[in-house]
Motif scaffolding. Structure first.
Motif, PDB file in Angstrom:
ATOM      1  N   ALA A 147       0.838  -1.192   0.000  1.00 43.28           N
ATOM      2  CA  ALA A 147       0.000   0.000   0.000  1.00 43.28           C
ATOM      3  C   ALA A 147       0.871   1.240   0.000  1.00 43.28           C
ATOM      4  CB  ALA A 147      -0.913   0.005   1.217  1.00 43.28           C
ATOM      5  N   PHE A 148       0.526   2.197  -0.851  1.00 41.44           N
ATOM      6  CA  PHE A 148       1.222   3.483  -0.922  1.00 41.44           C
ATOM      7  C   PHE A 148       0.241   4.567  -0.486  1.00 41.44           C
ATOM      8  CE2 PHE A 148       3.205   0.650  -3.936  1.00 41.44           C
ATOM      9  CZ  PHE A 148       4.576   0.859  -3.740  1.00 41.44           C
ATOM     10  N   ILE A 149       0.510   5.174   0.669  1.00 41.02           N
ATOM     11  CA  ILE A 149      -0.316   6.266   1.174  1.00 41.02           C
ATOM     12  C   ILE A 149       0.331   7.575   0.731  1.00 41.02           C
ATOM     13  CG2 ILE A 149      -1.273   7.402   3.205  1.00 41.02           C
ATOM     14  CD1 ILE A 149      -1.040   4.733   4.682  1.00 41.02           C
ATOM     15  N   GLY A 150      -0.402   8.380  -0.038  1.00 42.68           N
ATOM     16  CA  GLY A 150       0.164   9.618  -0.568  1.00 42.68           C
ATOM     17  C   GLY A 150      -0.453  10.846   0.069  1.00 42.68           C
ATOM     18  N   MET A 151       0.376  11.834   0.392  1.00 45.58           N
ATOM     19  CA  MET A 151      -0.106  13.050   1.057  1.00 45.58           C
ATOM     20  C   MET A 151       0.746  14.251   0.677  1.00 45.58           C
ATOM     21  SD  MET A 151      -0.556  11.711   4.955  1.00 45.58           S
ATOM     22  CE  MET A 151       1.190  11.335   5.030  1.00 45.58           C
ATOM     23  N   THR A 152       0.160  15.429   0.865  1.00 44.69           N
ATOM     24  CA  THR A 152       0.918  16.661   0.806  1.00 44.69           C
ATOM     25  C   THR A 152       1.060  17.211   2.217  1.00 44.69           C
ATOM     26  OG1 THR A 152       1.132  18.790  -0.316  1.00 44.69           O
ATOM     27  CG2 THR A 152      -1.074  18.185   0.455  1.00 44.69           C
ATOM     28  N   LEU A 153       1.833  18.276   2.365  1.00 46.98           N
ATOM     29  CA  LEU A 153       2.042  18.823   3.697  1.00 46.98           C
ATOM     30  C   LEU A 153       0.787  19.515   4.203  1.00 46.98           C
ATOM     31  CD1 LEU A 153       4.263  22.029   3.451  1.00 46.98           C
ATOM     32  CD2 LEU A 153       3.351  20.874   1.448  1.00 46.98           C
ATOM     33  N   GLU A 154       0.532  19.374   5.506  1.00 41.91           N
ATOM     34  CA  GLU A 154      -0.659  19.962   6.115  1.00 41.91           C
ATOM     35  C   GLU A 154      -0.712  21.473   5.911  1.00 41.91           C
ATOM     36  OE1 GLU A 154      -2.845  20.239  10.519  1.00 41.91           O
ATOM     37  OE2 GLU A 154      -0.751  19.601  10.345  1.00 41.91           O
ATOM     38  N   SER A 155       0.456  22.106   5.877  1.00 40.57           N
ATOM     39  CA  SER A 155       0.502  23.568   5.784  1.00 40.57           C
ATOM     40  C   SER A 155       0.429  24.083   4.346  1.00 40.57           C
ATOM     41  CB  SER A 155       1.772  24.095   6.455  1.00 40.57           C
ATOM     42  OG  SER A 155       2.933  23.569   5.839  1.00 40.57           O
ATOM     43  N   THR A 156      -0.022  23.263   3.413  1.00 42.13           N
ATOM     44  CA  THR A 156      -0.162  23.707   2.026  1.00 42.13           C
ATOM     45  C   THR A 156      -0.922  25.035   1.895  1.00 42.13           C
ATOM     46  OG1 THR A 156       0.055  21.495   1.059  1.00 42.13           O
ATOM     47  CG2 THR A 156      -1.183  23.102  -0.215  1.00 42.13           C
ATOM     48  N   PRO A 157      -2.000  25.258   2.634  1.00 41.84           N
ATOM     49  CA  PRO A 157      -2.717  26.541   2.477  1.00 41.84           C
ATOM     50  C   PRO A 157      -1.882  27.768   2.815  1.00 41.84           C
ATOM     51  CG  PRO A 157      -4.122  24.928   3.560  1.00 41.84           C
ATOM     52  CD  PRO A 157      -2.748  24.335   3.513  1.00 41.84           C
ATOM     53  N   THR A 158      -0.780  27.596   3.546  1.00 43.62           N
ATOM     54  CA  THR A 158       0.051  28.746   3.895  1.00 43.62           C
ATOM     55  C   THR A 158       1.050  29.101   2.805  1.00 43.62           C
ATOM     56  OG1 THR A 158       1.851  27.531   5.004  1.00 43.62           O
ATOM     57  CG2 THR A 158      -0.112  28.037   6.310  1.00 43.62           C
ATOM     58  N   ILE A 159       1.230  28.235   1.832  1.00 42.21           N
ATOM     59  CA  ILE A 159       2.230  28.494   0.797  1.00 42.21           C
ATOM     60  C   ILE A 159       1.659  28.428  -0.612  1.00 42.21           C
ATOM     61  CG2 ILE A 159       4.246  27.840   2.158  1.00 42.21           C
ATOM     62  CD1 ILE A 159       4.132  25.074   0.905  1.00 42.21           C
ATOM     63  N   VAL A 160       0.345  28.285  -0.718  1.00 41.67           N
ATOM     64  CA  VAL A 160      -0.336  28.278  -2.008  1.00 41.67           C
ATOM     65  C   VAL A 160      -1.377  29.385  -1.979  1.00 41.67           C
ATOM     66  CG1 VAL A 160      -1.898  26.957  -3.498  1.00 41.67           C
ATOM     67  CG2 VAL A 160       0.051  25.827  -2.447  1.00 41.67           C
ATOM     68  N   SER A 161      -1.595  30.002  -3.107  1.00 45.93           N
ATOM     69  CA  SER A 161      -2.624  31.029  -3.207  1.00 45.93           C
ATOM     70  C   SER A 161      -3.954  30.491  -2.685  1.00 45.93           C
ATOM     71  CB  SER A 161      -2.786  31.464  -4.662  1.00 45.93           C
ATOM     72  OG  SER A 161      -3.937  32.250  -4.823  1.00 45.93           O
ATOM     73  N   PRO A 162      -4.687  31.280  -1.895  1.00 47.27           N
ATOM     74  CA  PRO A 162      -5.982  30.822  -1.385  1.00 47.27           C
ATOM     75  C   PRO A 162      -6.914  30.314  -2.484  1.00 47.27           C
ATOM     76  CG  PRO A 162      -5.315  32.785  -0.215  1.00 47.27           C
ATOM     77  CD  PRO A 162      -4.298  32.583  -1.311  1.00 47.27           C
ATOM     78  N   ALA A 163      -6.822  30.888  -3.675  1.00 45.46           N
ATOM     79  CA  ALA A 163      -7.655  30.405  -4.776  1.00 45.46           C
ATOM     80  C   ALA A 163      -7.305  28.961  -5.130  1.00 45.46           C
ATOM     81  CB  ALA A 163      -7.479  31.298  -5.997  1.00 45.46           C
ATOM     82  N   GLY A 164      -6.052  28.596  -4.921  1.00 50.04           N
ATOM     83  CA  GLY A 164      -5.615  27.247  -5.260  1.00 50.04           C
ATOM     84  C   GLY A 164      -6.135  26.183  -4.311  1.00 50.04           C
ATOM     85  N   VAL A 165      -6.456  26.563  -3.084  1.00 52.11           N
ATOM     86  CA  VAL A 165      -6.916  25.591  -2.090  1.00 52.11           C
ATOM     87  C   VAL A 165      -8.347  25.874  -1.652  1.00 52.11           C
ATOM     88  CG1 VAL A 165      -4.590  25.073  -1.267  1.00 52.11           C
ATOM     89  CG2 VAL A 165      -5.874  26.955  -0.217  1.00 52.11           C
ATOM     90  N   ALA A 166      -9.045  26.715  -2.385  1.00 54.93           N
ATOM     91  CA  ALA A 166     -10.422  27.054  -2.040  1.00 54.93           C
ATOM     92  C   ALA A 166     -11.285  25.802  -1.997  1.00 54.93           C
ATOM     93  CB  ALA A 166     -10.985  28.048  -3.053  1.00 54.93           C
ATOM     94  N   GLY A 167     -12.065  25.668  -0.932  1.00 51.37           N
ATOM     95  CA  GLY A 167     -12.969  24.535  -0.792  1.00 51.37           C
ATOM     96  C   GLY A 167     -12.311  23.265  -0.319  1.00 51.37           C
ATOM     97  N   LEU A 168     -11.042  23.332   0.067  1.00 50.36           N
ATOM     98  CA  LEU A 168     -10.312  22.139   0.490  1.00 50.36           C
ATOM     99  C   LEU A 168      -9.810  22.303   1.912  1.00 50.36           C
ATOM    100  CD1 LEU A 168      -8.139  21.594  -2.727  1.00 50.36           C
ATOM    101  CD2 LEU A 168     -10.309  20.468  -2.156  1.00 50.36           C
ATOM    102  N   SER A 169      -9.683  21.194   2.618  1.00 48.37           N
ATOM    103  CA  SER A 169      -9.060  21.196   3.941  1.00 48.37           C
ATOM    104  C   SER A 169      -7.911  20.204   3.941  1.00 48.37           C
ATOM    105  CB  SER A 169     -10.072  20.828   5.032  1.00 48.37           C
ATOM    106  OG  SER A 169     -10.601  19.526   4.831  1.00 48.37           O
TER     107      SER A 169
END
Length: 658
Positions: free
Chosen positions: A271-293
């Motif tokens: 099994a391969f569990i894939g993730m990005t960093l929790e703090s993604t919203p702090t380094i990506v434009s808010p438009a890029g993470v809109a509607g996501l947690s």
């Protein structure tokens, strides 16, 4: 053990052997097939007690017949194979009953088939570096190295720990990174754990990258070779899985993308569990993470472990776009490791066997303690395809769990030492030709190389120039009337060279300007109080969380992020001063006048910073916002306004105090 020929399956080998025996019954062995008297038949490292000998055509030997070196799903499968082949040999008169008994006994004692070796080929932070340039080998050489490692073991998987796309050079970015996805389809990737840059253009675009279809507005989309397009002649999308276990769509409560990818190796699932960093919203434009947690990395993994075990899966690999850094030790060292990855691994369930990490662009090969204080192998392969992690998992075929993990980071030089894959070179050449006209357009001149190298205070010559260009684009009436421009250093992705192939010295091409600022951010001019301007400068440094929203990182900046500033601003700071008090208020001046905390100032930033990117939350307080030109257009206009050539910035605007 003597050399043995490789056979892909036991059945194919048995059939070939029977055919060979038929040939041998009519023809005597030639002298060229003579085998030394000391050569023995071995299963793995176990000596069967039988001398090796020729038993078939083309010098096929008794040792060849049993193919103990090929992967076996279990020891029982290998013993069954030995039984079948030895029976055929006995029936053909090439083996005695006593010898067959010895072989069966040896097969059971050998341990062959009790473990299964699986090869993983890991990389991270490729950032669309399809074209060979400088130290970057390009995807054609990258593909050659991956193919070489694949050939070493038919049981393999190729995995990425994120930022495969985004912040890319022009040859990929001009086409919305479709060239990179198409290239990785040809390389043969299995899974990509999405990184923060996969979210640069929002969730609709990341889903398009996975599922295909042309960009809704950009004419540079769908320009690939016919073989890489779908039946409608459009971008096909990734033929490998994007994984994002810790990214949820707020509207549905479900993960935006699958969280787990599973690959079966002769009945043994990994099994391969894939993730990005929790703090993604702090380094990506808010438009890029809109509607996501974005959820905690370790908590996400630990919650999935019981589900995987319920499916009988014991081998677990985490692909996470978060990482660390080391003090020394080179690409395969781990001296002085630090960073977010250390804490993540420390909280992981012991069921996790391997962590492939990224984000920091560092190369390391570590054994870090997990929740049970047991070392877990943690790798990172640097950046831009310059390296891959060659990883071997040894799986216990009885328990399906990983018995051991070994890893080695392997460099891929941009030289003839590694040949270019013809298939991948065709993609690169195609897109280079498509990009030639816009990339080679000369947009201005510079008098010397503009470098990202920063002095001790954090200021770079290129950063100075970009900030000046953005101020120049927004200081006139009707265009913002800005008095200061601020630029995030992380948005400056390359130096601007004075000399380079394909241009005259001092010329600046659109391709170079695009490579420096590939995000397409627009200028935003806002009204900010003097107090908020100072707070934004304090938020450059670790520990200052004043003005942070409730969902922001409690510890503040992970490292100092010094903003690049226009010539109109001056200030001094002390790195040793307390958090939120590092900037000397008396030194903070705009056009020579001390900044008044209660006064209002028109400040220009890019759209990423304007919404609090890189944790500059004080900028969210800006009012009376006016949108402006795209950053590359502002830079081009600045170059054209300075026809004699733009000189490197003086790096004298920020003063570092004791």
């Amino acid at each position: 053990m003597i050399d043995k020929k490789h056979h892909s399956t036991a059945m194919a080998l048995t059939c070939a052997l029977i055919g060979a025996l038929g040939w041998h019954s009519a023809h005597a062995a030639t002298p060229a097939c003579t085998i030394g008297a000391s050569s023995q038949v071995t299963f793995g490292t176990h000596d069967t007690g039988l001398a090796n000998r020729v038993v078939g055509a083309d010098c096929a030997t008794l040792d060849d017949a049993f193919a103990d070196e090929q992967p076996w799903a279990s020891q029982a499968a290998f013993v069954s194979h030995v039984s079948r082949v030895s029976f055929d040999l006995q029936k053909a008169g090439k083996l005695t009953a006593v010898e067959r008994v010895k072989l069966l006994s040896a097969a059971q004692a050998s341990g062959v088939g009790s473990t299964l070796k699986v090869k993983l080929i890991g990389f991270n932070d490729f950032h669309g570096s399809v074209e060979a340039s400088g130290s970057n080998p390009g995807v054609a050489r990258f593909a050659t190295k991956v193919a070489e490692l694949k050939a070493a073991n038919p049981l393999h998987a190729v995995v990425s720990a994120g930022d495969m796309i985004g912040a890319s050079p022009l040859v990929s970015a001009l086409f919305h990174d479709e060239p990179t996805i198409e290239a990785m389809n040809r390389v043969g990737i299995d899974f990509n754990a999405v990184g923060n840059h996969e979210f640069d253009e929002g969730k609709a675009e990341i889903l398009r990258m996975q599922h295909g279809g042309n960009h809704p507005t950009d004419l540079y989309s769908g320009k690939g070779l016919a073989a890489d397009l779908n039946a409608e002649g459009q971008f096909k999308g990734a033929q490998f899985g994007f994984l994002a276990a810790n990214v949820q769509d707020k509207a549905t409560g479900q993960t935006l993308l699958p969280g787990v990818g599973i690959k079966d190796f002769l009945g043994h699932k990994v099994a391969f569990i894939g993730m990005t960093l929790e703090s993604t919203p702090t380094i990506v434009s808010p438009a890029g993470v809109a509607g996501l947690s974005f959820k905690d990395e370790a908590d996400t993994v630990n919650a999935l472990i019981p589900q995987l075990k319920a499916q009988g899966i014991e081998a677990v690999v985490v692909l996470v776009h978060e990482g660390g850094a080391i003090v020394s030790g080179g690409a395969n060292g781990c001296t002085g490791v630090s960073g977010a990855i250390v804490d993540i691994v420390k909280r992981l369930d012991p069921a996790v066997d391997l962590v492939v990490s990224g984000h920091t662009h560092q190369a390391y090969n570590c054994a870090l303690p997990n929740k049970a204080n047991v070392p877990v192998r943690v790798t990172s392969a640097g950046q831009y395809g310059r390296m891959v992690s060659d990883i071997d998992l040894v799986i216990d075929t009885r328990t399906h769990d990983v018995r051991s993990v070994t890893a080695n980071n392997v460099s891929i030089p941009n030289s003839s030492a590694v040949a270019e894959s013809a298939s991948l070179k065709a993609i690169v050449d195609h897109y280079k030709a498509e990009a030639l006209a816009p990339a080679s357009r000369v947009i201005g001149r510079i008098t010397a190389t503009l470098s990202r190298d920063a002095k001790a205070a954090g200021e770079s010559s290129l950063g100075d120039v970009i900030a000046d260009a953005q101020l120049d684009a927004t200081d006139d009436a009707g265009f913002g009337e800005a008095v200061v421009a601020l630029m995030n250093a992380g948005g400056i992705r390359a130096d601007m060279p004075y000399s380079a192939p394909g241009k005259s010295d001092g010329q600046v091409t659109y391709g170079e300007a695009f490579t420096v600022q590939p995000f397409g951010n627009a200028m935003v001019t806002m009204t900010l109080s003097g107090a908020d301007l100072k707070l934004a400068l304090e938020q450059q440094f670790m520990g200052c969380t004043q003005g942070y929203p409730a969902d922001a990182p409690a510890t503040g900046q992970p490292f100092a992020r010094v903003l690049q500033i226009s010539h109109s601003l001056r200030y001094a700071y002390s790195a040793s001063a307390p958090a939120c008090s590092k900037v000397d208020p008396a030194s903070l001046r705009i056009n020579g006048v001390v900044v008044d905390p209660a006064a209002s100032y028109r400040i220009t930033v890019n759209s990423f910073l304007a919404d609090g990117g890189d944790q500059f939350y004080a900028l969210r307080n800006g009012t009376n916002r006016l949108g402006g030109a795209v950053d590359t257009d502002a830079f081009e206009a600045y170059l054209r306004a300075n026809r004699a050539g733009v000189a490197p910035g003086p790096r004298n605007r920020i003063t570092l105090l004791p």
